[in-house]
Structures are given as C-alpha cells and as structure tokens.
Design an enzyme around this catalytic site. Sequence first.
Site, PDB file in Angstrom:
ATOM      1  CG  HIS A   1      -1.910  -1.171   0.895  1.00  0.00           C
ATOM      2  ND1 HIS A   1      -2.196  -2.195   2.001  1.00  0.00           N
ATOM      3  CD2 HIS A   1      -2.419  -1.299   0.413  1.00  0.00           C
ATOM      4  CE1 HIS A   1      -3.262  -2.514   1.968  1.00  0.00           C
ATOM      5  NE2 HIS A   1      -3.288  -2.709   0.534  1.00  0.00           N
ATOM      6  CB  THR A   2      -0.206   4.935  -1.101  1.00  0.00           C
ATOM      7  OG1 THR A   2      -0.451   4.188  -2.773  1.00  0.00           O
ATOM      8  CG2 THR A   2       0.875   6.251  -1.408  1.00  0.00           C
ATOM      9  CE  LYS A   3       4.861   0.276   4.055  1.00  0.00           C
ATOM     10  NZ  LYS A   3       6.001  -1.339   3.643  1.00  0.00           N
TER      11      LYS A   3
ATOM     12  CG  ASP B   1      -3.802   1.863  -1.869  1.00  0.00           C
ATOM     13  OD1 ASP B   1      -3.998   0.858  -2.337  1.00  0.00           O
ATOM     14  OD2 ASP B   1      -2.791   2.420  -1.608  1.00  0.00           O
TER      15      ASP B   1
END
Lengths: 284, 287
Positions: free
Chosen positions: A60-62, A164
Amino acid sequence: MLPRPTTHSKALGPGVAGPELAVATSAVLDRPPQPIAHLPLSGAQPCAVDPAVLGDPRQHTKYPYVTGTSVMAIKYKDGVLVGCDTLGAYGTTKRYKSTQRIYRVNSKCVVAAGGEISDFQYISNLLDELTTEDYRIDDGLELTPQEVHSYLCRVMYNRRNKFDPLWNSLVVGGMQDSQPFLGMVGMVGTHYTDSHVTTGFANQLARPLFRERQQDDMSEEDALQLMYDALKVCYYRDKVSINKFQIAKVTKETGASISEPFALDMRWDYKLFAQPTKWAVGAW
Amino acid sequence: MFRNQYDTDVTTWSPQGRLFQVEYAMEAVKQGSCAVGLKSDTHVVLATLKRSQSELSSFQRKVFKIDDHMGIAIAGLTGDGRSLCKYMRNECINHRYVYESSMPVGRLVRQIADKSQVCTQRSWKRPYGVGLLVAGVDPRGPHLFSSCPSGNYYEYKAIAIGARSQAAKTYLEKHLESFPSATLDELVQHGLRALQSSLSEGELTDANSSVAVVGKDLSFTILEDEAVQPYITALKEDEPMQTEGAAAAEEQREAPAEGAAAAEGGGQAAYEAALREGEGPAPMEAD
C-alpha cells in the site's frame, strides 16, 4: 504507600502477598485458565497478524515519489483563480518541468493537486469518466464544483479507510449557481470550503498574503496581482519549485480556462539577500 | 384483448410485432385507480384516488415521497410500486451521499425505464405491473414524467393514468393553456377536478383522495385527510358553476366566488400548517 511484596506462587495466583513456602496443590495447578480481558480466548498472541497477509506481494502507498508542490487559489468578484507551478519533483530533484497540475473538469469547474502526480492522474481519470457519463446522458446537466468537491472527498476518505491513500491535496474551484466556489480536500478526506485555499508550502507562505489582501469582491487585476505575489513568494522560499506557473480562471462569462505556462520576474539582487548578516545585530 | 398463442412468454413476439405479455402488464396499470399529474412553471401536483378493500379497511396508499425534491404516484400492482419506490429512494440517497446534491429527476426515471426494459427481455422475469407518475424539481425546473411496464417513459405537461383516466385526460387537455401560469392552489384544484371526472360513482372526499405538491422552494409534501379537506370543500363550492349555463352562471358567480375565496383562504392556512410540519428537509410520511 510502598508496594507490598507479592508472590508468584502458582498456589496463590498473581499479585497476592502470602507465605513464601506455599505449596501448589494439583487442584490449583490443573485448574483451567480463566478468561483474561486483554488476551484472546483462543490462546493466540494478542495483536497477531494473519500469516496469509504477510505473504501478499501487494504494497500500500507509503511514500509519494513524483510530487507537485503548493497550489493556491482565491475567490474574486467574477470567479476564482487557481495557481501553481508546473514542476514534478523526484524527491528534491527537479525532474519534470512541464507537468500540468490543473485539470479542467467542465466549463464550470477545475481541480488542481499537490502531492503524488500519478495519483492525480488517476483522479483526473475518474473525473473524466464522470464527465463522459454526463456527455453520454446528454440532458444538459453538468457536474457542479460542489458535487465534484463532495465526490472527491468520498473517494479520498474511502481510500484512507483502506490504508491506501491517494497522496494528494486537492483544490476544487469553479462557479456554483453563478457564485464562486472554492474547496479543498486533503489526502485523508478532510475537506472544507473557503474564500482562499492553499496546499503545501503555500499554507505558510501565501496564506498570510491572502488573509491580508483577498476580498470576495476584489477586481480581476487585483486578484491577478495578488496571485502573482503569492506565486513569487512560494518560488522564493520553496526549495522544490520552479519559475514556471499556470493560472486557471473560472468565471460565469468565460467558463473555465487554464493559461499557458509563464514566468514571473524574480530579483536575486536584494542587498540583504546578498549579504544577509551584514546588518544583523552582533555581526562583524 | 383475447388470449392467443403468442402470449405465454414475455420473450415471444407475435406475427404483428407485438409483445402480448408487456401489453397485458400495461392492462394491469389500467386496472389501478386514477392518478393525475400536472405542472406549472414553478410547481408539480399529483392528485390520486385511493381505493379501500372494504368499509373496514384503510385506503391504499398511492403517493410516495422519494426525496425532498421528488415523489411518485402509482397505478397498478401496489407491491411492484413499493419495490420501485424502494429502489428510487435508495438511488436518491446514495446520490446525496456521494454528491451532496439532489438527484436529477430525468436520470432516475431513465434508470427506472432501463430496469423495466430488462424485465421485458428475460424469459425468467416478468414486467413490472405498475405505472409511475414521477413529480420532481431539479436545477432545470419542475418535471413530470410517466413510466410504464414496457420501459417507455415520457415527460409530460399533464397526464392521467389508471381506471377511466381518459375522462381526466380530456379535462386536462381542455385546460392545458392555463397551467403554466397557475398558482399552486389553482393547480391543485385543476388536479382534483380532473380526478373527479374519472369517478364513476361516489364523490371525492378527504378520505379517498390524496394530493402531493412539490416546487423549487417547496419540499415534496403529501396532503391527506385534514390537509386536503379545504380543497375538496372548494371543489364542491365550484360545482354549481360547472353544471349551469353561461347566463345562469352570471347570477351564481357571486355566491360561489365568496365561498371559494373563503375556502381558498382556509386552504392556504391549512396548507401552511402542513408545510410547517414538514419544514426544511421534510420528514418522510410514516405508514
């Protein structure tokens, strides 16, 4: 009060003071474990992660990778102005110098974004789908800026709930029922509307200028001048920005239009800037 | 219509190019009691005749609120009507959740029509047996639509569906010119008079008629029982005028006019009371 010495005798149980020589009987040793509030009854470790998830290759977007910096927008007498630069930065490298960070939704609305450029392109795609649907239905109704604002808020919040997020700070500007409309949606779904709206560094740099000089009934020249000053300040003080800007204007008569990229006159010969400490107290 | 060998399945065409099952479904609409709809430049009015099973039972609901800006009147199978009503309410509230604005009326009617059309093209389904009159307001003004089991829909200035609706349609056609500029009260009166022409026996009372109004600054409001009584009364006062000839009408004009004016004033007050109850986002009619 000093804590009393406690025994860890199995016979007596935890947290109890008692004779050191207490002997554990089988009745005590073999009794079934009592349910404890902070531990699952199943005997598993608390806060355990499902092992199946650990094997999932998706991430997921970090962090954002290619980012846009500030966006600033103001209302004025005839409509709204939305301004930002055209830089897509890769960390602190000024990598893509011709990205357009403002998207025209329809003749009444524009959306501009700071943050991850790819996520903004995805959002532009979603808005394009909505606009195409309006075109297909062909009943003369267009999405209003307030509807775009609510829709984007729902999208951002739902993504945030999935851990996310779309890594953007969005500005929605346009004409709502012949009145100027200006709103902001953050990456977790925070949203509000106001007479002037900023994201990123412009929050610290341009907002004081807007608070002082922006009026809802200001003329277009005053509004443009204020916007230029704000863009200049952001370029002077933001490391990751370039001297190439675009301004979008939405009014009732002219609809929504985005200007060609332009540069502003910058001065780097201010005496104080050249020798910043020359006149400072205690300087030599 | 008579039975024939092409009417067993909804997916069987007749040699003349007709789908008999769909036409039979439209007959079901004609069996329902009359519902009338008409609009002016600012408001839309629905007037319906409620039936009751027996003297002991209540009257069957015919008007349903979908959202603050929209409502429907049904004619035909009430069960199917309720199912479509639930679908419409769901769509409206979802639209409001995402866009925080009211759903455009035409788009929702088109969705209903598409839903109805699907049922005419699947062998395991049957067409909906209910006709809807959809009254609503959106940014483009007031709208009145009629949808039927075939999946067809039209926008109307005035329309009547259900039993003996032709008589009501005749009345509406006669007075069509006066609708666009009519006030709300006048519009309701026209609706009730059109409804009256569809009665075969008995008369309109506050128990068996149900009126609904919606406008740009007016939430969809259902007027029943006490709320509709003033209009029924005004209707009765006007009756002598309608049956008399033009000459006799001269003398009669004074008395009914006064009565009508008093009823109109009473109507306005009762109507405002109903409005106050339903102020702002008006509460859904509980039933």
